[in-house]
Scaffold this motif. Structure first.
Motif, PDB file in Angstrom:
ATOM      1  N   THR A 161      -5.892 -38.839  -3.887  1.00  0.00           N
ATOM      2  CA  THR A 161      -5.864 -39.748  -4.677  1.00  0.00           C
ATOM      3  C   THR A 161      -5.811 -40.862  -3.587  1.00  0.00           C
ATOM      4  OG1 THR A 161      -6.951 -38.133  -6.252  1.00  0.00           O
ATOM      5  CG2 THR A 161      -7.375 -40.566  -6.674  1.00  0.00           C
ATOM      6  N   TYR A 162      -4.426 -41.480  -4.195  1.00  0.00           N
ATOM      7  CA  TYR A 162      -4.349 -42.646  -3.758  1.00  0.00           C
ATOM      8  C   TYR A 162      -4.332 -42.424  -2.183  1.00  0.00           C
ATOM      9  CZ  TYR A 162      -0.591 -46.106  -2.882  1.00  0.00           C
ATOM     10  OH  TYR A 162      -0.350 -47.700  -2.209  1.00  0.00           O
ATOM     11  N   SER A 163      -4.290 -41.805  -1.104  1.00  0.00           N
ATOM     12  CA  SER A 163      -4.352 -42.147  -0.054  1.00  0.00           C
ATOM     13  C   SER A 163      -6.235 -42.592   0.324  1.00  0.00           C
ATOM     14  CB  SER A 163      -3.923 -40.581   1.130  1.00  0.00           C
ATOM     15  OG  SER A 163      -4.563 -41.213   2.190  1.00  0.00           O
ATOM     16  N   GLN A 362      -2.967 -46.144  -9.593  1.00  0.00           N
ATOM     17  CA  GLN A 362      -3.138 -44.954  -8.939  1.00  0.00           C
ATOM     18  C   GLN A 362      -1.777 -45.127  -8.538  1.00  0.00           C
ATOM     19  OE1 GLN A 362      -5.933 -43.552  -6.559  1.00  0.00           O
ATOM     20  NE2 GLN A 362      -7.740 -44.533  -7.498  1.00  0.00           N
ATOM     21  N   GLY A 363      -1.394 -45.302  -8.012  1.00  0.00           N
ATOM     22  CA  GLY A 363       0.385 -45.782  -7.102  1.00  0.00           C
ATOM     23  C   GLY A 363       1.020 -45.891  -8.162  1.00  0.00           C
ATOM     24  N   LYS A 364       1.070 -46.407  -9.530  1.00  0.00           N
ATOM     25  CA  LYS A 364       1.532 -45.936 -10.848  1.00  0.00           C
ATOM     26  C   LYS A 364       2.315 -44.467 -10.778  1.00  0.00           C
ATOM     27  CE  LYS A 364       2.085 -50.972 -11.920  1.00  0.00           C
ATOM     28  NZ  LYS A 364       1.559 -52.296 -12.910  1.00  0.00           N
ATOM     29  N   GLN A 365       0.670 -44.274 -11.048  1.00  0.00           N
ATOM     30  CA  GLN A 365       0.951 -42.821 -11.312  1.00  0.00           C
ATOM     31  C   GLN A 365       1.405 -41.624 -10.955  1.00  0.00           C
ATOM     32  OE1 GLN A 365      -3.824 -42.143 -11.937  1.00  0.00           O
ATOM     33  NE2 GLN A 365      -3.190 -42.205 -14.312  1.00  0.00           N
ATOM     34  N   GLU A 411       1.333 -47.446   2.479  1.00  0.00           N
ATOM     35  CA  GLU A 411      -0.218 -46.034   2.971  1.00  0.00           C
ATOM     36  C   GLU A 411       0.453 -45.279   2.603  1.00  0.00           C
ATOM     37  OE1 GLU A 411      -2.055 -43.932   6.611  1.00  0.00           O
ATOM     38  OE2 GLU A 411      -0.513 -44.994   6.926  1.00  0.00           O
ATOM     39  N   SER A 412       1.886 -44.710   1.960  1.00  0.00           N
ATOM     40  CA  SER A 412       2.128 -43.565   1.484  1.00  0.00           C
ATOM     41  C   SER A 412       2.430 -43.782  -0.661  1.00  0.00           C
ATOM     42  CB  SER A 412       3.301 -43.229   0.900  1.00  0.00           C
ATOM     43  OG  SER A 412       4.429 -44.683   1.912  1.00  0.00           O
ATOM     44  N   GLY A 413       1.930 -44.939  -0.569  1.00  0.00           N
ATOM     45  CA  GLY A 413       2.193 -44.769  -1.889  1.00  0.00           C
ATOM     46  C   GLY A 413       2.789 -46.434  -1.704  1.00  0.00           C
ATOM     47  N   LEU A 414       3.586 -47.106  -3.516  1.00  0.00           N
ATOM     48  CA  LEU A 414       4.178 -48.415  -3.723  1.00  0.00           C
ATOM     49  C   LEU A 414       5.497 -48.216  -3.478  1.00  0.00           C
ATOM     50  CD1 LEU A 414       1.625 -49.262  -7.331  1.00  0.00           C
ATOM     51  CD2 LEU A 414       1.414 -49.745  -4.979  1.00  0.00           C
TER      52      LEU A 414
END
Length: 570
Positions: A161-163, A362-365, A411-414
Motif C-alpha cells: 500500500t505504501y509503495s 501509511q509510513g508510520k503504520q 521508497e521503502s518507507g520512512l
C-alpha cells in the motif's frame, strides 16, 4: 532446489556431472581437490562475475549447466513471467558458456538472457555464503530488507500500500518540479508548443481524409487508362456489329428451343441465360461510369498539395492523422498548464501535500509494524546466538531517527534500519558491520539464516567453509544450525569439520588425480561405511585408526539423534 550440475572445462575440472538431493549435502576432500571450484561454478550459473581465467587450459570455452526445481518459489516464477521465459514441469535449466575471448552466453530454459537478468533470477534460487562473503550483513542498506523478510502478511500488505502511494507521490512531485523550471526554458517551450498547435490547427485535419484523397488521386492520375479500358470493354459487350451481349443473346435464344428435350440442355440454357443478364447489367454499369468520368487537373494539384501537408505533419507529429490529433490534445493541455502554471502549480502543490500527508500516515503504520517485527526478530536471533555459544551477545535492529537519515521519506518507507551488536557484556551496541569479527559474523549470519530459512524463499543455500577456525562445542553448534537451515531449504556445505560432515543427509567426496599428465577432479557420493571412513580421516588426519573409526561412528550416531530432534521441532 538445485537438482543437477554439469561442468565442462572449468578450472581443473574437465567434465563433471553431479546430482543433488533435498536436505543437507556436504562436500569434503583434501585441500585443492576442487570443492570451492564446484561452488564457484554454481555461483557463475547464478550470475556471478565470470572471467576467461576460469577456462581449463587448452580449451576455448567452459560450459556450466544447472537444473533447478522451482515449485513453491513465487519469486522465481514472478521473474520468469517478467522476462517472458517459459517453464514446464516446474523445472528451470540455466546454461552459461564463457569463451576465451571473454564473451558470455547465458540461457534460461533455452532463452538468451544478459548477465543482469541471469543474476536476478539466480539470486532467487541460490544464496552463497562464504567465510568472507557477509554482503548482506556488511551493507547496512540491506538490513531493512532482511527485517522485512521476517515480517508477516500484514507487513507485506502495508509495504504494498505504501509503495503504491509513494509512486503516485513521486509522479506528482516530478510534475511540480517540471512546472518550476526556469522562465527561459518555459518561454522556449511555450513558443514551440504554440507553433505546433497552430500548425496542426491550420491544417484542419479529419481522420481518414488522407485515405479518401489517395483514392481520388489514384482515379485522376489514371484517368486516360480508365477511359480506354472502359471503351474497349463496352465495345466488346455492346459493339454495333459484333457485341458480345447480342451474341450471347443469340446463344440463349437457340438453347431455349431445346431446353425441354433434355435436362442437360436446360442446365446449359440457364447458365447462358444468367450470363446474358449479368453482361447486360455490366454493360449498363460501364456506360454509367463513362458518363461520370471527368478529368480535373486543378483538383489533382489540390489533392497532391493537401497530401503533402498531411505527410509533413505525419513526419513531425505521428504516423497517422489520429496520432497527430492525439498529440495535438496533449500539447494543448501542456500549453494551457504552462500559461496558467500558477493556478496549476498551486493545485498540484496542494495535491502533493495531501498525498504526502497520507503517505507519512501509511509510513508510520508500516514503521509500527516493523518495530513489532524487529522485537520478534531480535528475540529469535538472541535465541539462535545463545545456541551458538554467543549468549552474552546483544543484537538489535535499530531504527535511525530522521536527523540521522538524509530524508524522512524513502521508497521503502520512512525507516532507515541498521543491525547493531555488542559482542561482550558491558559494551555499548555498535553497528554490526564495524564491530563483529569474521568468526562472529559467521555465527550471526548462521543465526539469521536459521531464522529466515522458513520465509526467505531461497531454495538452495550454500555455505563455503563458514566453519573455518572453530572447534569443539562451537563446531557442533554450527553443525546443528546448518542442519536446521536444511530442514527448510536445500543446503550445500563445504566443510573441514567432522561435526558438520556427520550431520549430512548426503555426503560427496571430492578428490583429484593425474590423468595423462593433467589434473582431474572427481566426485563420489559416499555410502554409510565410506562416510564413516571419511569422518575418521577428518578426525585423525592422514592415518585412520580403529579409535578414529569408533569416534566417527559415535559422531554419526549423535548427529542422527540431533537431526531427529531438529526435524521434530520443525
Amino acid at each position: 532446489m538445485l537438482q543437477e550440475l554439469a561442468i565442462k572445462n572449468f578450472a581443473i575440472i574437465h567434465d563433471l556431472a553431479l546430482s543433488f538431493e533435498k536436505g543437507m549435502t556436504v562436500l569434503t576432500g583434501e585441500t585443492g581437490a576442487g570443492k570451492s571450484i564446484i561452488i564457484d561454478a554454481v555461483g557463475l550459473i547464478a550470475g556471478g562475475r565470470g572471467s576467461s581465467e576460469f577456462i581449463r587450459h587448452g580449451a576455448e570455452k567452459c560450459t556450466l549447466e544447472g537444473q533447478f526445481a522451482v515449485e513453491g518459489n513465487p519469486a522465481t516464477h514472478a521473474l520468469l513471467d517478467k522476462y517472458q521465459i517459459d517453464i514446464e514441469e516446474e523445472t528451470l535449466i540455466i546454461q552459461r558458456d564463457i569463451h576465451r575471448s571473454g564473451r558470455n552466453v547465458c540461457r534460461v530454459n533455452g532463452r538468451l538472457v544478459n548477465i543482469a537478468t541471469l543474476r536476478e533470477i539466480g539470486e532467487s534460487l541460490i544464496d552463497i555464503h562464504g567465510q568472507s562473503e557477509h554482503q548482506e550483513l556488511m551493507h547496512s542498506e540491506r538490513h531493512l530488507n532482511m527485517l522485512d523478510q521476517f515480517g508477516d502478511e500484514e507487513l507485506i500488505a502495508l509495504k504494498r500500500t505504501y509503495s503504491k502511494a509513494y509512486q503516485e507521490y513521486k509522479e506528482i512531485e516530478k510534475t511540480v518540479l517540471n512546472s518550476q523550471s526556469s522562465e527561459q526554458e518555459l518561454a522556449q517551450r511555450v513558443d514551440m508548443l504554440r507553433f505546433q498547435t497552430n500548425e496542426i490547427e491550420m491544417a484542419e485535419l479529419t481522420v481518414g481524409e488522407d485515405v479518401t484523397l489517395e483514392e481520388e488521386k489514384n482515379l485522376l492520375s489514371n484517368y486516360q487508362k480508365i477511359v480506354e479500358s472502359l471503351n474497349v470493354a463496352y465495345g466488346a459487350l455492346q459493339g454495333e456489329e459484333y457485341g458480345g451481349v447480342d451474341l450471347v443473346g443469340n446463344a440463349m435464344s437457340a438453347l431455349e428451343t431445346i431446353e425441354d428435350i433434355d435436362s442437360s440442355y436446360k442446365r446449359i440454357s440457364e447458365i447462358i441465360s444468367n450470363s446474358y443478364f449479368q453482361l447486360q447489367e455490366a454493360a449498363s454499369d460501364i456506360l454509367k461510369e463513362q458518363d461520370q468520368l471527368a478529368y480535373d487537373e486543378n483538383r489533382l494539384n489540390e489533392i497532391e498539395k493537401r497530401l503533402e501537408i498531411i505527410q509533413q505533419l505525419k513526419r513531425k507529429y505521428g504516423e497517422s492523422i489520429k496520432d497527430i490529433l492525439v498529440y495535438y490534445e496533449e500539447i494543448s493541455i501542456e500549453l494551457d498548464n504552462i500559461l496558467n502554471r500558477e493556478t496549476h502549480l498551486s493545485r498540484l502543490t496542494e495535491e502533493l501535500e495531501a498525498i504526502k500527508k497520507d503517505l507519512v500516515k501509511q509510513g508510520k503504520q508500516l514503521t509500527r509494524k516493523r518495530k513489532e517485527t524487529a522485537n520478534q526478530l531480535q528475540t529469535a536471533i538472541q535465541e539462535q546466538l545463545k545456541e551458538l555459544y554467543m549468549d552474552k551477545v546483544q543484537f538489535e535492529a535499530r531504527f535511525l531517527s530522521a536527523k540521522e537519515s538524509e530524508t524522512s521519506i524513502y521508497e521503502s518507507g520512512l525507516d532507515h534500519v541498521e543491525f547493531y551488536i555488542a559482542t561482550n557484556l558491558g559494551e555499548p551496541l555498535k553497528p554490526l558491520a564495524r564491530v563483529a569479527s569474521g568468526g562472529e559474523l559467521s555465527r550471526v549470519m548462521l543465526a539469521l539464516k536459521t531464522v529466515f530459512s522458513k520465509t526467505q524463499g531461497i531454495t538452495s543455500i550454500i555455505f563455503d567453509e563458514v566453519d573455518t577456525g572453530v572447534s569443539g562445542r562451537v563446531a557442533q553448534a554450527i553443525a546443528n544450525k546448518i542442519y536446521k537451515v536444511a530442514v527448510h531449504s536445500q543446503v550445500l556445505c563445504i566443510t573441514h569439520l567432522p561435526q558438520v560432515a556427520a550431520m549430512a543427509d548426503n555426503h560427496l567426496y571430492i578428490s583429484k588425480a593425474i590423468v595423462e599428465n593433467r589434473t582431474e577432479t572427481s566426485v563420489n557420493k559416499l555410502k554409510d561405511a565410506e562416510q564413516i571412513n571419511e569422518l575418521a580421516r577428518m578426525l585423525a588426519g592422514t592415518e585412520i585408526t580403529k579409535l578414529s573409526i569408533e569416534h566417527a561412528k559415535e559422531l554419526k550416531d549423535l548427529a542422527y539423534k540431533e537431526k531427529q530432534g531438529n526435524v521434530n521441532q520443525a
